[in-house]
Design an enzyme around this catalytic site. Structure first.
Site, PDB file in Angstrom:
ATOM      1  N   SER A 117       2.845   4.718  -3.268  1.00 28.04           N
ATOM      2  CA  SER A 117       3.824   4.246  -3.931  1.00 28.04           C
ATOM      3  C   SER A 117       4.364   3.976  -5.216  1.00 28.04           C
ATOM      4  O   SER A 117       2.391   4.621  -6.117  1.00 28.04           O
ATOM      5  CB  SER A 117       4.131   3.205  -3.406  1.00 28.04           C
ATOM      6  N   TYR A 165       0.887  -6.069  -3.910  1.00 30.77           N
ATOM      7  CA  TYR A 165       1.890  -5.105  -3.065  1.00 30.77           C
ATOM      8  C   TYR A 165       1.173  -3.291  -3.930  1.00 30.77           C
ATOM      9  O   TYR A 165       0.283  -2.749  -3.889  1.00 30.77           O
ATOM     10  CB  TYR A 165       3.388  -4.568  -2.387  1.00 30.77           C
TER      11      TYR A 165
END
Length: 322
Positions: free
Chosen positions: A171, A183
């Site tokens: 990401s 995350y």
């Protein structure tokens, strides 16, 4: 005598000239090549399984909930398309699930063998560092990072044997965080894991690619909208003594607004994943993001940390004591 700018230009253009002289490699033929994808219940994994199936690959779609709607849709699609599509139960946090998946793949390998492993399974959440209990950190590391490592270690011998591909879902938040630090932490770890793996696997002819999507929250189920009231109720008394409900509400609203700006379809990300599996010369990294997200990554990688900290701090709401 070469001037410095001219010499620099020559050095920049020389790799392009060498690449242009390389013989063009034949396009990959999907028929008879097997690919295992984790996290196919929804999102990018689900879309990729459908795409590869229609292209003619033999697809092994790992699903956390093999009886769920996503798995049932894949089974319905299995009746059409050019290549076999098999759904198998796969919780990447369980060694026995990974081992069973490997045995299933070995028992159903097509003639060309095992071509690709796509480590796509992942989870996301919102919350500042002190808001989340240790159990949640352990779960995220287990799913997002150790889950990738488990499947990689299990299928590495097959990938080396058939000189296949490994694709990992990262990401742009591996570079910065806007409220989902837990995350971002796991995605940054995946990046470093892949950096080591990519160099180690070159001698075996195995290629490692990283996909770096931007904000695709609207097209996947990885991060649903957050509820400020629920977050507040789950905070420890120590955290409630530091933060107030207004701050939690502001941070939640800020994060939800970011989610609303996400891309509604994930086809561009799937295109990148397919290219990583099929291109004769795939990229090491595919960044699929909006211009402003790419700009943030550029700032993170080029400028001193204080610059990025100043930018992000300016858009976060401040704590207002009651």
């Amino acid at each position: 005598m070469w001037e410095a700018p001219a010499l620099l230009l020559l050095l920049l253009l020389l790799p392009l000239a060498l690449l242009a002289r390389l013989p063009r490699q034949a396009a990959l033929q999907p028929a008879g090549r097997a690919v295992l994808i984790t996290g196919c219940d929804s999102g990018f994994g689900h879309l990729l399984a459908l795409r590869l199936h229609r292209l003619g690959f033999t697809v092994f779609a790992g699903c956390l909930c093999p009886g769920g709607e996503g798995a049932r849709r894949l089974l319905r699609e299995a009746a059409s398309g050019s290549g076999p599509l098999r759904v198998l139960p796969l919780d990447v946090t369980r060694e026995r699930d990974v081992a069973a998946a490997k045995e299933f793949v070995l028992s159903n390998l097509p003639e060309t063998g095992f071509w690709g492993l796509v480590n796509n399974a992942g989870i996301s959440t919102f919350g500042e560092t002190g808001w989340l209990p240790m159990e949640k950190y352990e779960k995220f590391v287990d799913v997002n990072l150790l889950g990738c490592i488990r499947t990689t270690l299990a299928f590495l011998p097959l990938l080396r044997k058939y000189k296949g591909r490994m694709v990992f879902m990262s990401s742009v938040t591996a570079y910065f965080t806007l409220g989902n630090g837990i995350y971002s932490m796991t995605k940054a770890a995946i990046e470093k894991f892949c950096d080591a793996l990519r160099l180690e696997m070159k001698k075996f002819g195995v290629l490692v690619c990283v996909i770096q999507p931007g904000n695709y929250a609207r097209s996947t189920n990885v991060q649903p909208p957050v509820n400020a009231e629920q977050i507040w109720n789950e905070l420890s008394e120590e955290e409630k003594a530091v933060y107030n409900k207004e701050y939690v509400q502001e941070r939640s609203d800020f994060f939800n607004n970011i989610l609303k700006e996400g891309c509604a379809t994930g086809h561009e990300v799937v295109d990148a994943m397919v290219d990583a599996l099929m291109s004769p010369a795939p990229k090491a990294r595919y960044m699929v993001a909006k211009l402003k997200e790419k700009l943030l990554v550029f700032i993170c990688t080029v400028f001193p940390t204080v610059v990025m900290d100043s930018i992000l701090s300016s858009i976060f709401p401040y704590i207002r004591k009651s």
